[in-house]
Motif scaffolding. Structure first.
Motif, PDB file in Angstrom:
ATOM      1  N   UNK A 151      10.804  -1.953  -7.181  1.00 20.47           N
ATOM      2  CA  UNK A 151       9.595  -1.158  -7.022  1.00 20.47           C
ATOM      3  C   UNK A 151       9.512  -0.674  -5.584  1.00 20.47           C
ATOM      4  N   UNK A 152       9.221   0.604  -5.387  1.00 20.87           N
ATOM      5  CA  UNK A 152       9.134   1.159  -4.038  1.00 20.87           C
ATOM      6  C   UNK A 152       7.838   1.948  -3.883  1.00 20.87           C
ATOM      7  N   UNK A 153       7.085   1.587  -2.860  1.00 22.21           N
ATOM      8  CA  UNK A 153       5.837   2.290  -2.580  1.00 22.21           C
ATOM      9  C   UNK A 153       6.121   3.710  -2.102  1.00 22.21           C
ATOM     10  N   UNK A 154       5.423   4.667  -2.663  1.00 19.41           N
ATOM     11  CA  UNK A 154       5.626   6.061  -2.261  1.00 19.41           C
ATOM     12  C   UNK A 154       4.920   6.373  -0.948  1.00 19.41           C
ATOM     13  N   UNK A 155       3.983   5.503  -0.518  1.00 16.53           N
ATOM     14  CA  UNK A 155       3.259   5.782   0.725  1.00 16.53           C
ATOM     15  C   UNK A 155       3.949   5.182   1.941  1.00 16.53           C
ATOM     16  N   UNK A 156       4.464   3.952   1.828  1.00 21.10           N
ATOM     17  CA  UNK A 156       5.054   3.281   2.981  1.00 21.10           C
ATOM     18  C   UNK A 156       6.565   3.083   2.861  1.00 21.10           C
ATOM     19  N   UNK A 157       7.106   3.209   1.669  1.00 24.15           N
ATOM     20  CA  UNK A 157       8.534   2.955   1.456  1.00 24.15           C
ATOM     21  C   UNK A 157       8.873   1.496   1.265  1.00 24.15           C
ATOM     22  N   UNK A 158       7.880   0.601   1.341  1.00 23.98           N
ATOM     23  CA  UNK A 158       8.135  -0.830   1.143  1.00 23.98           C
ATOM     24  C   UNK A 158       8.667  -1.075  -0.257  1.00 23.98           C
ATOM     25  N   UNK A 159       9.561  -2.052  -0.397  1.00 22.21           N
ATOM     26  CA  UNK A 159      10.193  -2.315  -1.686  1.00 22.21           C
ATOM     27  C   UNK A 159       9.934  -3.751  -2.125  1.00 22.21           C
ATOM     28  N   UNK A 160       9.983  -3.941  -3.435  1.00 24.04           N
ATOM     29  CA  UNK A 160       9.815  -5.250  -4.050  1.00 24.04           C
ATOM     30  C   UNK A 160      10.754  -5.311  -5.240  1.00 24.04           C
TER      31      UNK A 160
END
Length: 209
Positions: A151-160
């Motif tokens: 999963x990758x945040x579209x706002x910060x690019x952080x991934x899980x």
């Protein structure tokens, strides 16, 4: 400090009141009446609450929901839910940790089962809190989905990493949509898939298998 779990609870109860007991939800086969009873049992029937997450005890959960519906009409259930869990309940003591994802996802379960729904735009602070709760949920999840997914945040690019394995497919979107995907609401989660076509087909097969 804003209590996002409380805000999601209030918004869901407002929606329960507005739609009434027979509205559809994204929970398979459940109306708003059933979902309200599920939440009631979760917070106020400690002996039956484990049955909600243990498939072998599904019959007990259904019996408990039926008993709640016989004792409290729909409007009364919603009123009690709106007031929060009992003082003795861990769902009150650990409200932010235990209730935010539950009420966020079920709020969306009701919203997205109605015609012409649109995604909500959550404020950045709520997205951040939900993301932290989602990370805890993924780490503690006993049954990992098959097929590698990130999963990758579209706002910060952080991934899980949601699950390990091959092929690996990356799902990109707002935290709210990634959370719904992680909780199995793939049909209504608005995420972008980033993978080779062969990987995407393999991912679908792994999910359906």
């Amino acid at each position: 400090m804003t209590s996002y779990s409380r805000a999601e609870r209030t918004a869901l109860c407002d929606l329960f009141d507005r739609l009434g007991p027979e509205a559809p939800t994204m929970c398979d086969g459940w109306t708003t009446r059933d979902l309200a009873a599920h939440l009631f049992v979760r917070e106020r029937r400690p002996l039956a609450a484990p049955a909600i997450v243990l498939p072998k005890l599904a019959g007990l959960a259904e019996q408990s929901m039926s008993a709640v519906q016989e004792r409290h009409d729909y409007s009364e259930q919603v009123k009690i839910l709106r007031g929060g869990a009992p003082l003795w309940s861990p769902f009150r003591l650990l409200d932010a940790q235990l209730n935010l994802l539950e009420y966020f996802v079920h709020h969306e379960d009701v919203r997205r089962a109605q015609p012409d729904w649109q995604p909500r735009e959550l404020e950045p602070a709520e997205q951040d809190v939900i993301w932290e709760r989602l990370k805890s949920f993924v780490r503690s999840r006993p049954n990992k989905p098959r097929g590698g997914r990130v999963l990758q945040r579209s706002d910060t690019g952080a991934v899980l990493r949601l699950s390990a394995g091959s092929p690996t497919v990356t799902l990109v979107g707002p935290v709210s949509e990634l959370t719904l995907y992680a909780f199995g609401r793939r049909a209504v989660a608005r995420v972008e898939r980033h993978s080779d076509p062969d990987d995407a087909r393999a991912d679908d097969a792994a999910m359906d298998g």
